[in-house]
Design a protein around this motif. Sequence first.
Motif, PDB file in Angstrom:
ATOM      1  N   ALA A   1     -11.088   6.829  -8.938  1.00  0.00           N
ATOM      2  CA  ALA A   1     -10.093   7.895  -9.062  1.00  0.00           C
ATOM      3  C   ALA A   1      -8.704   7.264  -9.087  1.00  0.00           C
ATOM      4  N   VAL A   2      -7.983   7.454 -10.181  1.00  0.00           N
ATOM      5  CA  VAL A   2      -6.673   6.854 -10.373  1.00  0.00           C
ATOM      6  C   VAL A   2      -5.609   7.955 -10.361  1.00  0.00           C
TER       7      VAL A   2
ATOM      8  N   VAL B   1     -10.165   3.925  -5.147  1.00  0.00           N
ATOM      9  CA  VAL B   1      -8.973   4.767  -5.222  1.00  0.00           C
ATOM     10  C   VAL B   1      -7.807   3.886  -5.646  1.00  0.00           C
ATOM     11  N   VAL B   2      -7.153   4.252  -6.754  1.00  0.00           N
ATOM     12  CA  VAL B   2      -6.041   3.477  -7.306  1.00  0.00           C
ATOM     13  C   VAL B   2      -4.818   4.382  -7.386  1.00  0.00           C
ATOM     14  N   HIS B   3      -3.678   3.876  -6.923  1.00  0.00           N
ATOM     15  CA  HIS B   3      -2.462   4.686  -6.940  1.00  0.00           C
ATOM     16  C   HIS B   3      -1.260   3.779  -7.102  1.00  0.00           C
ATOM     17  N   GLY B   4      -0.226   4.299  -7.726  1.00  0.00           N
ATOM     18  CA  GLY B   4       0.991   3.532  -7.919  1.00  0.00           C
ATOM     19  C   GLY B   4       2.037   3.827  -6.866  1.00  0.00           C
ATOM     20  N   ASP B   5       2.813   2.815  -6.504  1.00  0.00           N
ATOM     21  CA  ASP B   5       3.860   3.045  -5.522  1.00  0.00           C
ATOM     22  C   ASP B   5       5.081   3.725  -6.143  1.00  0.00           C
ATOM     23  N   ARG B   6       5.029   3.953  -7.469  1.00  0.00           N
ATOM     24  CA  ARG B   6       6.089   4.705  -8.143  1.00  0.00           C
ATOM     25  C   ARG B   6       5.558   6.006  -8.747  1.00  0.00           C
TER      26      ARG B   6
ATOM     27  N   PHE C   1       2.345  12.384  -6.892  1.00  0.00           N
ATOM     28  CA  PHE C   1       1.683  12.403  -5.589  1.00  0.00           C
ATOM     29  C   PHE C   1       2.096  11.175  -4.780  1.00  0.00           C
ATOM     30  N   PRO C   2       2.709  11.368  -3.611  1.00  0.00           N
ATOM     31  CA  PRO C   2       3.095  10.214  -2.785  1.00  0.00           C
ATOM     32  C   PRO C   2       1.884   9.511  -2.197  1.00  0.00           C
ATOM     33  N   LEU C   3       2.132   8.417  -1.506  1.00  0.00           N
ATOM     34  CA  LEU C   3       1.056   7.534  -1.068  1.00  0.00           C
ATOM     35  C   LEU C   3       0.176   8.108   0.021  1.00  0.00           C
ATOM     36  N   ASP C   4       0.570   9.207   0.650  1.00  0.00           N
ATOM     37  CA  ASP C   4      -0.341   9.796   1.640  1.00  0.00           C
ATOM     38  C   ASP C   4      -1.593  10.361   0.973  1.00  0.00           C
ATOM     39  N   HIS C   5      -1.529  10.648  -0.329  1.00  0.00           N
ATOM     40  CA  HIS C   5      -2.711  11.164  -1.035  1.00  0.00           C
ATOM     41  C   HIS C   5      -3.797  10.088  -1.165  1.00  0.00           C
ATOM     42  N   PRO C   6      -3.521   8.921  -1.756  1.00  0.00           N
ATOM     43  CA  PRO C   6      -4.584   7.914  -1.829  1.00  0.00           C
ATOM     44  C   PRO C   6      -5.036   7.440  -0.453  1.00  0.00           C
TER      45      PRO C   6
ATOM     46  N   GLU D   1     -12.642   1.290  -1.695  1.00  0.00           N
ATOM     47  CA  GLU D   1     -11.562   0.321  -1.841  1.00  0.00           C
ATOM     48  C   GLU D   1     -10.299   1.074  -2.235  1.00  0.00           C
ATOM     49  N   LEU D   2      -9.158   0.637  -1.709  1.00  0.00           N
ATOM     50  CA  LEU D   2      -7.868   1.254  -2.023  1.00  0.00           C
ATOM     51  C   LEU D   2      -6.958   0.201  -2.641  1.00  0.00           C
ATOM     52  N   TRP D   3      -6.472   0.500  -3.856  1.00  0.00           N
ATOM     53  CA  TRP D   3      -5.506  -0.373  -4.514  1.00  0.00           C
ATOM     54  C   TRP D   3      -4.184   0.384  -4.636  1.00  0.00           C
ATOM     55  N   ILE D   4      -3.150  -0.083  -3.962  1.00  0.00           N
ATOM     56  CA  ILE D   4      -1.807   0.440  -4.166  1.00  0.00           C
ATOM     57  C   ILE D   4      -1.105  -0.518  -5.112  1.00  0.00           C
ATOM     58  N   GLU D   5      -0.823  -0.068  -6.330  1.00  0.00           N
ATOM     59  CA  GLU D   5      -0.327  -0.930  -7.387  1.00  0.00           C
ATOM     60  C   GLU D   5       1.201  -0.911  -7.461  1.00  0.00           C
TER      61      GLU D   5
END
Length: 273
Positions: free
Chosen positions: A149-150, A216-221, A225-230, A243-247
């Motif tokens: 889920a990205v 779970v993949v999410h961008g810091d920009r 959706f802010p980072l509390d979602h991922p 696995e969680l990737w904050i890109e």
Amino acid sequence: MDVSAKSLTSKKEGARPWDAPAEALITTADGVGLHAAYAPPQAPLRPSADSLVIVLAHGFSGAVERPAVRRVVTRLTRRAGVVSFSFRGHGRSRGRSTVGDLEVLDVQAAVEWARSLGYRRVVTLGFSMGGAVVLRHAALYPGVAAVAAVSAPARWYYRGTVPMRRLHWVVMRPLGRVVGRVGLRTRIDPHEWRTVPLPPVDAAARLASLDIPLLVVHGDRDAYFPLDHPRSLYQAAGPDHCELWIEPGFGHAENSATDDLVERVGEWLTGVR
């Protein structure tokens, strides 16, 4: 699931169904016709790997023919065959978008079509709204081997950012739905949900109980959706199953995903056992 398809099999003698590209009109369990496409892997795969296919679910206002979706498909075919489809109300698919509710039936129709091509193992990849939907799908329908889920939301009705407030205006207001139809080429159902669908965060928790690997993949920009979602999705599934990737520098969904990120997600999906 009814399927009307072109080029479902290769003309080469003895070729397998997944050797040739195809387009199809697939029908969901509630009777909605969806435009779907199949792209075979770019290179011959080892016998141990050629039974895996990636089912790709785009974000809100995406479609099979959108350049960002086609670019993602091209990158993913370096590792596997890919089934993409346009959600209801999007592109050449019929019906109207319910923005994450009945779309779970769309994913199931695409998964069934992928299996009809001869694939035994199916993994799903979703962006934004598509990410929320593939989480729910895997929690409700058995048989998916892994989920990525990205840029996905963890909960419904989120309005904490300007882009999400704009999106709610498009979905909830009559003039907004006109803008969605004309400007975004997305036809939106005017009726509100009768029953609130299983929240993505609860679906992530179910995947852990079903022993389904989750990325779970999410961008810091990400402006939506802010980072509390991922982080909520990761905490719900737990480190043993997720696995969680904050890109760094990554924005939102398929339009912002770099080729490198898409290829790394494809590598994770095809490497899961």
